[in-house]
Design a protein around this motif. Structure first.
Motif, PDB file in Angstrom:
ATOM      1  N   ALA A   1       4.620  -7.286 -65.189  1.00  0.00           N
ATOM      2  CA  ALA A   1       4.797  -8.436 -65.574  1.00  0.00           C
ATOM      3  C   ALA A   1       3.657  -9.493 -65.148  1.00  0.00           C
ATOM      4  CB  ALA A   1       5.979  -9.321 -65.395  1.00  0.00           C
ATOM      5  N   CYS A   2       3.043 -10.269 -65.798  1.00  0.00           N
ATOM      6  CA  CYS A   2       2.180 -11.101 -65.135  1.00  0.00           C
ATOM      7  C   CYS A   2       2.591 -12.083 -64.067  1.00  0.00           C
ATOM      8  CB  CYS A   2       1.744 -12.460 -66.410  1.00  0.00           C
ATOM      9  SG  CYS A   2       1.017 -11.702 -67.778  1.00  0.00           S
ATOM     10  N   PRO A   3       1.984 -12.230 -63.115  1.00  0.00           N
ATOM     11  CA  PRO A   3       2.402 -12.929 -61.849  1.00  0.00           C
ATOM     12  C   PRO A   3       2.859 -14.460 -62.143  1.00  0.00           C
ATOM     13  CG  PRO A   3       0.260 -12.792 -61.729  1.00  0.00           C
ATOM     14  CD  PRO A   3       0.431 -11.826 -62.982  1.00  0.00           C
TER      15      PRO A   3
ATOM     16  N   ALA B   1       6.628  -8.782 -70.906  1.00  0.00           N
ATOM     17  CA  ALA B   1       6.983 -10.011 -71.210  1.00  0.00           C
ATOM     18  C   ALA B   1       6.252 -10.466 -72.458  1.00  0.00           C
ATOM     19  CB  ALA B   1       7.204 -10.913 -70.164  1.00  0.00           C
ATOM     20  N   CYS B   2       4.900 -10.648 -72.124  1.00  0.00           N
ATOM     21  CA  CYS B   2       3.988 -11.109 -73.157  1.00  0.00           C
ATOM     22  C   CYS B   2       2.939 -10.334 -73.883  1.00  0.00           C
ATOM     23  CB  CYS B   2       3.194 -12.245 -72.479  1.00  0.00           C
ATOM     24  SG  CYS B   2       1.905 -11.808 -71.352  1.00  0.00           S
ATOM     25  N   GLY B   3       2.885  -9.071 -73.416  1.00  0.00           N
ATOM     26  CA  GLY B   3       2.203  -7.834 -73.876  1.00  0.00           C
ATOM     27  C   GLY B   3       0.807  -8.056 -73.668  1.00  0.00           C
TER      28      GLY B   3
ATOM     29  N   ASP C   1       6.916 -17.759 -65.758  1.00  0.00           N
ATOM     30  CA  ASP C   1       7.069 -17.647 -67.122  1.00  0.00           C
ATOM     31  C   ASP C   1       7.464 -16.267 -67.523  1.00  0.00           C
ATOM     32  OD1 ASP C   1       7.295 -20.172 -68.112  1.00  0.00           O
ATOM     33  OD2 ASP C   1       5.698 -19.919 -69.583  1.00  0.00           O
ATOM     34  N   CYS C   2       6.536 -15.342 -67.225  1.00  0.00           N
ATOM     35  CA  CYS C   2       6.602 -13.719 -67.702  1.00  0.00           C
ATOM     36  C   CYS C   2       7.570 -12.989 -66.860  1.00  0.00           C
ATOM     37  CB  CYS C   2       5.270 -13.180 -67.534  1.00  0.00           C
ATOM     38  SG  CYS C   2       4.282 -13.487 -68.900  1.00  0.00           S
ATOM     39  N   VAL C   3       8.011 -13.482 -65.645  1.00  0.00           N
ATOM     40  CA  VAL C   3       8.906 -12.901 -64.771  1.00  0.00           C
ATOM     41  C   VAL C   3      10.250 -13.494 -65.145  1.00  0.00           C
ATOM     42  CG1 VAL C   3      10.001 -12.911 -62.421  1.00  0.00           C
ATOM     43  CG2 VAL C   3       7.555 -12.834 -62.717  1.00  0.00           C
TER      44      VAL C   3
END
Ligand SMILES: [Zn+2]
Length: 206
Positions: free
Chosen positions: A54-56, A19-21, A59-61
């Motif tokens: 994805a970051c936990p 999602a955010c790289g 937002d990213c999920v």
């Protein structure tokens, strides 16, 4: 003379959030695999095959669930998700609670975790060393929270989670409001899941 570059990577495995790289250690990210053509969360990271991470964070999920395409090597075409979009944040929170409970029990069994306010004071007096982290339940009395906080050196991480009955049940004791955690990889996992539960619980409230 030129030396051949080392091919073994001894460092921790790092993956990028889809999602955010941003790059993070693999075990701190939420892993997704393909199951019967659907993108499914692989909570334990044990399922075979290609994966995206994805970051936990909510937002990213959420961003992952909003993408029209994922990397072609993972999946071609529009993704379908095994856990519906409106359930994924609560699903992750519930898994994080289950993992936290598991690691609290493990911490208790391996002597990483000690219970009760007096234990913390006694241990600090005996060892001259503060715990690596302290967990207090949400229903611990304000006075106790203040006293425990005063005992601990500034900067000691304090987690808040659950109630005394659920914490006692997790570690197999009577209800307990305060536990101390010694430095250990188990404690790192407990801090990780504790932080996740807070993030994903807050995001449920609106
Ligand atoms: Zn991210």
């Amino acid at each position: 003379m030129k030396k051949k570059a080392a091919t073994t990577n001894k460092g921790p495995s790092v993956r990028s959030c889809v999602a955010c790289g941003e790059k993070s250690r693999k075990e701190t990210l939420v892993r997704f695999v393909l199951l019967s053509g659907e993108v499914a969360p692989d909570w334990r990271g044990t399922l075979e095959g290609r994966a995206v991470y994805a970051c936990p964070t909510p937002d990213c999920v959420r961003k992952l669930y909003a993408v029209k395409r994922l990397p072609d090597a993972f999946l071609q075409g529009a993704p379908r998700f095994a856990v519906p979009r409106e359930e994924i944040l609560a699903w992750i929170r519930d898994q994080a609670i289950a993992s936290l409970t598991h690691f609290l029990s493990l911490a208790r069994k391996s002597g990483v975790l000690t219970t009760g306010q007096n234990t913390i004071a006694d241990a600090m007096e005996r060892d001259g060393k503060a715990p690596a982290a302290v967990l207090m339940t949400a229903d611990t009395a304000d006075r106790t929270v203040r006293e425990v906080t005063r005992l601990l050196p500034a900067g000691t991480p304090i987690l808040r989670w659950g109630d005394q009955a659920s914490l006692g049940a997790a570690i197999g004791t009577r209800p307990v409001g305060v536990v101390a955690l010694a430095a250990s990889p188990i404690t790192e996992r407990i801090r990780h899941y504790g932080a996740m539960i807070n993030l994903f619980s807050l995001s449920q409230e609106h």
